[in-house]
Design a protein around this motif. Structure first.
Motif, short mmCIF file in Angstrom:
data_model
loop_
_atom_site.label_atom_id
_atom_site.label_comp_id
_atom_site.label_asym_id
_atom_site.label_seq_id
_atom_site.Cartn_x
_atom_site.Cartn_y
_atom_site.Cartn_z
N ALA A 60 5.51 -7.61 -2.15
CA ALA A 60 4.92 -6.29 -1.91
C ALA A 60 5.10 -5.38 -3.12
O ALA A 60 4.16 -4.67 -3.51
CB ALA A 60 5.55 -5.65 -0.67
N PHE A 61 6.27 -5.41 -3.74
CA PHE A 61 6.50 -4.57 -4.92
C PHE A 61 5.63 -5.02 -6.09
O PHE A 61 5.04 -4.20 -6.79
CB PHE A 61 7.98 -4.56 -5.31
CG PHE A 61 8.80 -3.58 -4.53
CD1 PHE A 61 8.73 -2.23 -4.78
CD2 PHE A 61 9.62 -4.02 -3.49
CE1 PHE A 61 9.47 -1.31 -4.04
CE2 PHE A 61 10.37 -3.12 -2.75
CZ PHE A 61 10.29 -1.76 -3.03
N ILE A 62 5.51 -6.32 -6.29
CA ILE A 62 4.68 -6.82 -7.39
C ILE A 62 3.22 -6.45 -7.15
O ILE A 62 2.53 -5.98 -8.07
CB ILE A 62 4.87 -8.34 -7.56
CG1 ILE A 62 6.28 -8.61 -8.11
CG2 ILE A 62 3.80 -8.93 -8.48
CD1 ILE A 62 6.69 -10.06 -8.10
N LYS A 63 2.75 -6.58 -5.92
CA LYS A 63 1.37 -6.20 -5.60
C LYS A 63 1.14 -4.70 -5.82
O LYS A 63 0.03 -4.26 -6.14
CB LYS A 63 1.05 -6.57 -4.15
CG LYS A 63 -0.39 -6.39 -3.78
CD LYS A 63 -0.67 -6.91 -2.38
CE LYS A 63 -2.12 -6.70 -1.99
NZ LYS A 63 -2.38 -7.14 -0.62
N LEU A 101 0.83 -1.21 0.00
CA LEU A 101 0.00 0.00 0.00
C LEU A 101 0.87 1.26 0.00
O LEU A 101 0.63 2.19 -0.77
CB LEU A 101 -0.93 -0.01 1.21
CG LEU A 101 -1.88 1.17 1.36
CD1 LEU A 101 -2.84 1.24 0.19
CD2 LEU A 101 -2.65 1.05 2.67
N ILE A 102 1.88 1.28 0.85
CA ILE A 102 2.78 2.43 0.93
C ILE A 102 3.57 2.60 -0.36
O ILE A 102 3.69 3.70 -0.89
CB ILE A 102 3.72 2.29 2.14
CG1 ILE A 102 2.92 2.42 3.44
CG2 ILE A 102 4.86 3.30 2.09
CD1 ILE A 102 3.66 1.96 4.68
N ILE A 103 4.09 1.50 -0.89
CA ILE A 103 4.86 1.56 -2.13
C ILE A 103 3.99 2.10 -3.26
O ILE A 103 4.41 2.99 -4.01
CB ILE A 103 5.42 0.17 -2.49
CG1 ILE A 103 6.48 -0.26 -1.46
CG2 ILE A 103 5.99 0.16 -3.90
CD1 ILE A 103 6.81 -1.75 -1.51
N ALA A 104 2.77 1.59 -3.39
CA ALA A 104 1.88 2.03 -4.47
C ALA A 104 1.50 3.49 -4.32
O ALA A 104 1.61 4.28 -5.26
CB ALA A 104 0.62 1.16 -4.51
N ARG A 105 1.07 3.88 -3.12
CA ARG A 105 0.62 5.26 -2.89
C ARG A 105 1.76 6.26 -3.11
O ARG A 105 1.59 7.28 -3.78
CB ARG A 105 0.04 5.40 -1.49
CG ARG A 105 -0.42 6.83 -1.24
CD ARG A 105 -1.59 6.97 -0.31
NE ARG A 105 -2.69 6.12 -0.68
CZ ARG A 105 -3.48 5.53 0.19
NH1 ARG A 105 -3.30 5.70 1.48
NH2 ARG A 105 -4.48 4.77 -0.20
N ALA A 106 2.92 5.97 -2.55
CA ALA A 106 4.05 6.89 -2.69
C ALA A 106 4.51 6.97 -4.15
O ALA A 106 4.81 8.07 -4.65
CB ALA A 106 5.20 6.46 -1.77
N SER A 107 4.55 5.83 -4.83
CA SER A 107 4.99 5.84 -6.23
C SER A 107 4.02 6.62 -7.11
O SER A 107 4.45 7.38 -7.99
CB SER A 107 5.15 4.40 -6.74
OG SER A 107 6.17 3.74 -6.03
N GLU A 108 2.72 6.47 -6.86
CA GLU A 108 1.74 7.24 -7.63
C GLU A 108 1.92 8.73 -7.39
O GLU A 108 1.81 9.54 -8.32
CB GLU A 108 0.33 6.79 -7.27
CG GLU A 108 0.01 5.41 -7.82
CD GLU A 108 -1.14 4.70 -7.12
OE1 GLU A 108 -1.86 5.33 -6.32
OE2 GLU A 108 -1.30 3.49 -7.37
#
Length: 157
Positions: free
Chosen positions: A127-130, A95-102
């Motif tokens: 986590a990164f793949i998700k 969740l953190i990876i996706a939100r921050a990357s977006e």
């Protein structure tokens, strides 16, 4: 609910604590413990580096959950992320990876984000793949085998 805030000098000790967690050190490409003086110098340099985006991820009711950092080079960035021990294995990482990357894609010229994870760190790879990253060819980081995982900004069509 996860929010991101810009890291500040007040976050130095917390991030040092997270960085020295034994599991974080084991997952790092440099596994030696970090002295507080060394961390303080590094942290101050990162906060003043215009090519670094450094966030604290916070859960609305529980406070700080982890950190995520992007070291930028032109239109590409390399991500580094770690979570507080009590939040691991609960889905916060992806969740953190996706939100921050977006957020990075939306607010900067970055169009490609690289992640490098030790091959045995299966939880981080998942986590990164998700979070929308795709596996690339394996690579070597600091003389260690690593998974290269990449996310490319989706173009609006």
């Amino acid at each position: 609910m996860i929010t991101l805030k810009q890291a500040t000098q007040e976050d130095c000790r917390l991030i040092w604590k997270w960085a020295n967690d034994p599991d974080v050190r084991a997952a790092s490409f440099s596994s030696k413990p970090i002295t507080y003086d060394t961390h303080t110098e590094w942290f101050k340099a990162k906060l003043s580096d215009s090519n670094c985006l450094f966030f604290i991820a916070q859960e609305i009711t529980h406070g700080p959950v982890g950190q995520v950092r992007y070291d930028m080079n032109g239109t590409e960035a390399t991500i580094s992320v770690s979570l507080d021990r009590s939040f691991r294995g609960k889905g916060y990482g992806s969740l953190i990876i996706a939100r921050a990357s977006e957020q990075v894609f939306a607010t900067t010229c970055i169009n490609m984000i690289h992640a490098y994870v030790k091959k045995e760190n299966i939880g981080s790879v998942k986590a990164f793949i998700k979070a929308g990253f795709k596996l690339q060819d394996d690579t070597i980081v600091n003389h260690q085998h690593a998974k290269h995982i990449l996310r490319i900004k989706e173009e609006l069509t």
